[in-house]
Design an enzyme around this catalytic site. Structure first.
Site, PDB file in Angstrom:
ATOM      1  CE1 TYR A  15     -10.254   5.779   7.751  1.00 45.64           C
ATOM      2  CE2 TYR A  15     -10.258   7.860   8.940  1.00 45.64           C
ATOM      3  CZ  TYR A  15      -9.577   6.842   8.305  1.00 45.64           C
ATOM      4  OH  TYR A  15      -8.216   6.891   8.216  1.00 45.64           O
TER       5      TYR A  15
ATOM      6  CE  LYS B 126      -4.770   6.882  10.416  1.00 45.63           C
ATOM      7  NZ  LYS B 126      -3.306   6.584  10.357  1.00 45.63           N
TER       8      LYS B 126
ATOM      9  N   GLY C  49       0.801  -1.217   0.000  1.00 46.92           N
ATOM     10  CA  GLY C  49       0.000   0.000   0.000  1.00 46.92           C
ATOM     11  C   GLY C  49       0.834   1.268   0.000  1.00 46.92           C
ATOM     12  CB  VAL C  50       0.208   4.588   1.596  1.00 49.51           C
ATOM     13  CG1 VAL C  50       1.009   5.854   1.858  1.00 49.51           C
ATOM     14  CG2 VAL C  50      -1.101   4.927   0.894  1.00 49.51           C
TER      15      VAL C  50
ATOM     16  NE  ARG D 100      -2.669 -10.079  11.001  1.00 52.36           N
ATOM     17  CZ  ARG D 100      -3.047  -8.857  11.305  1.00 52.36           C
ATOM     18  NH1 ARG D 100      -2.828  -7.879  10.448  1.00 52.36           N
ATOM     19  NH2 ARG D 100      -3.622  -8.588  12.459  1.00 52.36           N
TER      20      ARG D 100
ATOM     21  CG  ASN E 170       2.074   3.507   6.204  1.00 51.75           C
ATOM     22  OD1 ASN E 170       1.246   4.220   5.648  1.00 51.75           O
ATOM     23  ND2 ASN E 170       2.176   2.203   5.947  1.00 51.75           N
TER      24      ASN E 170
ATOM     25  CG  ASN F 207       0.934  -6.521  16.045  1.00 54.88           C
ATOM     26  OD1 ASN F 207       0.673  -5.326  16.100  1.00 54.88           O
ATOM     27  ND2 ASN F 207       0.009  -7.451  16.057  1.00 54.88           N
ATOM     28  CB  VAL F 208       3.499  -1.092  15.527  1.00 54.02           C
ATOM     29  CG1 VAL F 208       4.585  -1.207  14.457  1.00 54.02           C
ATOM     30  CG2 VAL F 208       2.131  -0.858  14.893  1.00 54.02           C
TER      31      VAL F 208
END
Length: 269
Positions: free
Chosen positions: A154, A161, A20-21, A42, A94, A67-68
């Protein structure tokens, strides 16, 4: 990447950098000369592919699984960075997880998972990174349009966020005495793998495009460009800020399709 940044001899860590990003950000850092530590949780195959592509393009990269949301995993990851490189110059927080649900039905377990990855993850990673960072280093947190506006898909992520943006300001103040800048790169709805997987993407995309002055969705590469800028010396006087890239969506009249407004024709020379 359209702008040439020079991160030669810098060490950068991108959480969730395998796809992804995050993969776009990792690729840009690698193309700019940084040694990129690609964190993933993962998907080993995609993280490996990201590193291989960076190396094939002439860069330098390695992957670390962690895993953060797990404190010990974060500690171990940064200890590995210290042992292998002795320093860290750029951290990009991220990694994120999401829950597609309404706020009225979200469960504690779901919110705790989002908080653990999307808020406590950046906090812990930033705390560990600061111990390895020399003056002039930079931390960039990823945020989004949903931190400011309520979006139907969301509900569990947007409030977190918003907390990340507040965390960014507090970290910027606390880390300033260390010479470390902390900023957040925020994005409007973009055409990405993650966003395309949301319910009603086509309807959402049409509405966003209609209300965006630039008349299109952004893309992962454009968010990566913003991250690169905030991490670079060119942004040396920017600290504690959230910079939003949204094509002008938030400055247009709310709910009014922008294409209905009179458009200026280019002035002929």
């Amino acid at each position: 990447m359209s702008i040439a940044y020079d991160f030669t001899e810098k060490v950068a860590l991108v959480t969730g950098g395998g796809h992804g990003v995050g993969a776009y950000i990792a690729a840009d850092l690698g193309a700019s000369g940084a040694h990129v530590v690609v964190n993933y949780c993962r998907d080993t195959a995609r993280a490996q592919a990201t590193c291989k592509q960076i190396i094939a393009d002439g860069g330098s990269a390695e992957r670390i699984r962690a895993n953060v949301s797990h404190p010990q995993a974060v500690t171990d990851m940064f200890e590995a960075v210290r042992e292998r490189h002795g320093r860290l110059d750029i951290l990009v927080n991220n990694a994120a997880t999401g829950v597609v649900t309404a706020m009225g039905t979200v469960k504690d377990k779901q919110m705790n998972r989002v908080i653990g990855t999307n808020l406590l993850g950046p906090l812990r990673c930033s705390q560990e990174a600061a111990r390895l960072m020399p003056p002039g280093s930079a931390i960039v947190n990823l945020s989004s349009f949903g931190a400011m506006f309520a979006l139907p898909w969301y509900s569990a992520v947007g409030p977190i966020k918003a907390a990340v943006e507040s965390l960014t300001r507090y970290l910027a103040v606390d880390f300033s005495e260390l010479g470390i800048r902390v900023n957040a790169a925020s994005m409007g709805p973009i055409d990405s793998e993650a966003v395309r997987g949301l319910p009603g993407f086509d309807q959402l995309a049409s509405a966003v495009i209609a209300c965006t002055p630039l008349g299109r969705l952004g893309g992962p590469a454009e968010i990566a460009n913003l991250v690169m800028f905030l991490a670079s010396p060119e942004a040396s006087w920017i600290n504690g800020q959230t910079v939003l890239a949204d094509g002008g969506l938030t400055i247009a009249a709310p709910g009014i399709p922008f294409h209905l407004q009179p458009r200026q024709q280019p002035v002929q020379p």
